[in-house]
Design a protein around this motif. Structure first.
Motif, mmCIF file in Angstrom:
data_model
loop_
_atom_site.group_PDB
_atom_site.id
_atom_site.type_symbol
_atom_site.label_atom_id
_atom_site.label_comp_id
_atom_site.label_asym_id
_atom_site.label_seq_id
_atom_site.Cartn_x
_atom_site.Cartn_y
_atom_site.Cartn_z
ATOM 1 N N GLU A 8 -9.532 -41.166 2.224
ATOM 2 C CA GLU A 8 -10.459 -40.116 2.307
ATOM 3 C C GLU A 8 -10.348 -39.009 1.162
ATOM 4 O OE1 GLU A 8 -11.214 -37.358 6.123
ATOM 5 O OE2 GLU A 8 -10.314 -39.321 6.595
ATOM 6 N N SER A 9 -11.417 -38.908 0.565
ATOM 7 C CA SER A 9 -11.413 -37.682 -0.325
ATOM 8 C C SER A 9 -11.550 -36.415 -0.006
ATOM 9 C CB SER A 9 -12.707 -38.146 -1.459
ATOM 10 O OG SER A 9 -13.032 -37.141 -2.255
ATOM 11 N N SER A 10 -11.095 -35.698 -0.824
ATOM 12 C CA SER A 10 -11.272 -33.967 -0.463
ATOM 13 C C SER A 10 -12.786 -33.812 -0.239
ATOM 14 C CB SER A 10 -10.706 -33.189 -1.664
ATOM 15 O OG SER A 10 -11.406 -33.393 -2.835
ATOM 16 N N GLY A 56 -14.833 -35.194 1.551
ATOM 17 C CA GLY A 56 -15.318 -35.981 2.551
ATOM 18 C C GLY A 56 -16.228 -35.040 3.719
ATOM 19 N N ILE A 102 -4.571 -42.699 -10.233
ATOM 20 C CA ILE A 102 -4.943 -43.032 -8.938
ATOM 21 C C ILE A 102 -3.433 -43.486 -8.352
ATOM 22 C CG2 ILE A 102 -5.559 -45.300 -7.797
ATOM 23 C CD1 ILE A 102 -7.887 -45.492 -9.877
ATOM 24 N N ALA A 151 -16.671 -39.203 2.029
ATOM 25 C CA ALA A 151 -16.499 -39.880 0.827
ATOM 26 C C ALA A 151 -15.137 -40.234 0.449
ATOM 27 C CB ALA A 151 -16.925 -38.705 -0.237
ATOM 28 N N TYR A 152 -15.025 -41.389 -0.060
ATOM 29 C CA TYR A 152 -13.543 -42.006 -0.439
ATOM 30 C C TYR A 152 -13.206 -42.162 -1.725
ATOM 31 C CZ TYR A 152 -14.149 -42.805 4.536
ATOM 32 O OH TYR A 152 -14.093 -42.713 5.932
ATOM 33 N N LYS A 153 -11.914 -42.115 -2.055
ATOM 34 C CA LYS A 153 -11.405 -42.555 -3.517
ATOM 35 C C LYS A 153 -10.289 -43.841 -3.259
ATOM 36 C CE LYS A 153 -7.817 -38.971 -2.907
ATOM 37 N NZ LYS A 153 -7.207 -37.845 -3.351
ATOM 38 N N TYR A 160 -9.372 -47.781 -0.064
ATOM 39 C CA TYR A 160 -9.883 -46.511 -0.242
ATOM 40 C C TYR A 160 -9.478 -45.389 0.733
ATOM 41 C CZ TYR A 160 -12.891 -48.605 -3.736
ATOM 42 O OH TYR A 160 -13.297 -49.279 -4.857
#
Length: 282
Positions: free
Chosen positions: A243-245, A247, A216, A256-258, A241
């Motif tokens: 943005e995720s790849s 998303g 992380i 989607a978030y990480k 959080y």
């Protein structure tokens, strides 16, 4: 011979099948007992601060200490043991605690468990239920609150505060890996998780329910650097959080978030929310 050289010799014999649980003699177990006692006294540690050339943030891993712990697991048999009215089964007994009171350390009843081969310093407080595993080092004046676990070989400094329901992960293998390190003066809020050899710097304050793992990213707004596996000293840290790849995936219509960790100067009382969000998206 020193404890270190004795453990080296036993480790070599164990890995060449010259030494097994069936062939180990009284002298072998005396060495293993002496080794565990030395960890409990703080004379030897799985990792310790050295100079800046030694490793991450000046810490060095003592591989032979981890080898000694693994020898205790490999050469001892599981057998029934007593803890109050409970019978449990393990290769190691629990640590004797008669010395704690003389050093001003408190462990409350009904569930403060310290495994053989763990060091607990002076003037500590250990609330129930909580557990300190073999090879762990807990420095003077540290608070281990309720529902906490300090994993194998974890290194906790002096005057650290571990909030309730905090997990400090353990690392035994590979033996060369650095264990979790929490430097002196750090404070972790309730529900934090620190795993996989993560290193928390001195006097850093971590918000509740924060997960610290090398996987992380830590967005340090002081050094303007993204770190993995460590939090620098003198920071305030908390979870955000990003943005995720994934998303734009069809399964995530709203994105989607990480998780990520944001670190700010410990002296900064406030930080504009817009600045936080902009820094995370750069």
């Amino acid at each position: 011979m020193s404890i270190e050289s004795n453990i080296h010799n036993l480790w070599q014999q164990y890995n060449t099948d010259e030494l097994t649980a069936e062939t180990a003699d009284t002298a072998t177990y005396n060495i293993l007992d002496e080794f565990l006692t030395a960890i409990e006294s703080g004379d030897i540690r799985a990792a310790e601060p050295a100079d800046d050339t030694a490793g991450p943030e000046g810490w060095v891993v003592n591989e032979w200490v981890k080898q000694g712990i693994l020898l205790n697991f490999g050469l001892r048999e599981t057998r029934p043991r007593e803890y109050g009215d409970v019978t449990y089964h393990d290769v190691l007994p629990l640590r004797e605690t008669h010395d704690l009171g003389d050093r001003g350390t408190r462990n409350t009843p009904d569930g403060t468990v310290i495994r053989r081969g763990a060091h607990l310093g002076s003037d500590c407080i250990m609330m129930s239920p909580s557990f300190v595993n073999v090879g762990a080092y807990v420095g003077n004046g540290t608070l281990i609150d309720s529902c906490n676990t300090v994993g194998s070989c974890a290194q906790i400094g002096s005057n650290v505060k571990l909030g309730a329901n905090t997990l400090i992960g353990g690392v035994l293998e590979p033996v060369e890996d650095t264990p979790v390190i929490i430097e002196s003066g750090a404070a972790l809020g309730a529900g934090c998780r620190v795993t996989s050899g993560f290193h928390v710097g001195e006097n850093t304050i971590i918000g509740e329910n924060t997960l610290l793992s090398p996987r992380i990213p830590v967005y340090d707004l002081v050094d303007e650097t993204v770190y993995y596996g460590k939090l620098p000293a003198n920071r305030r840290a908390f979870t955000r959080y990003v943005e995720s790849s994934l998303g734009d995936h069809d399964l995530f219509e709203s994105g989607a978030y990480k998780p990520a960790v944001v670190a700010v100067d410990i002296e900064a009382e406030t930080l504009d929310q817009t600045r936080r969000e902009e820094a995370l998206r750069e």
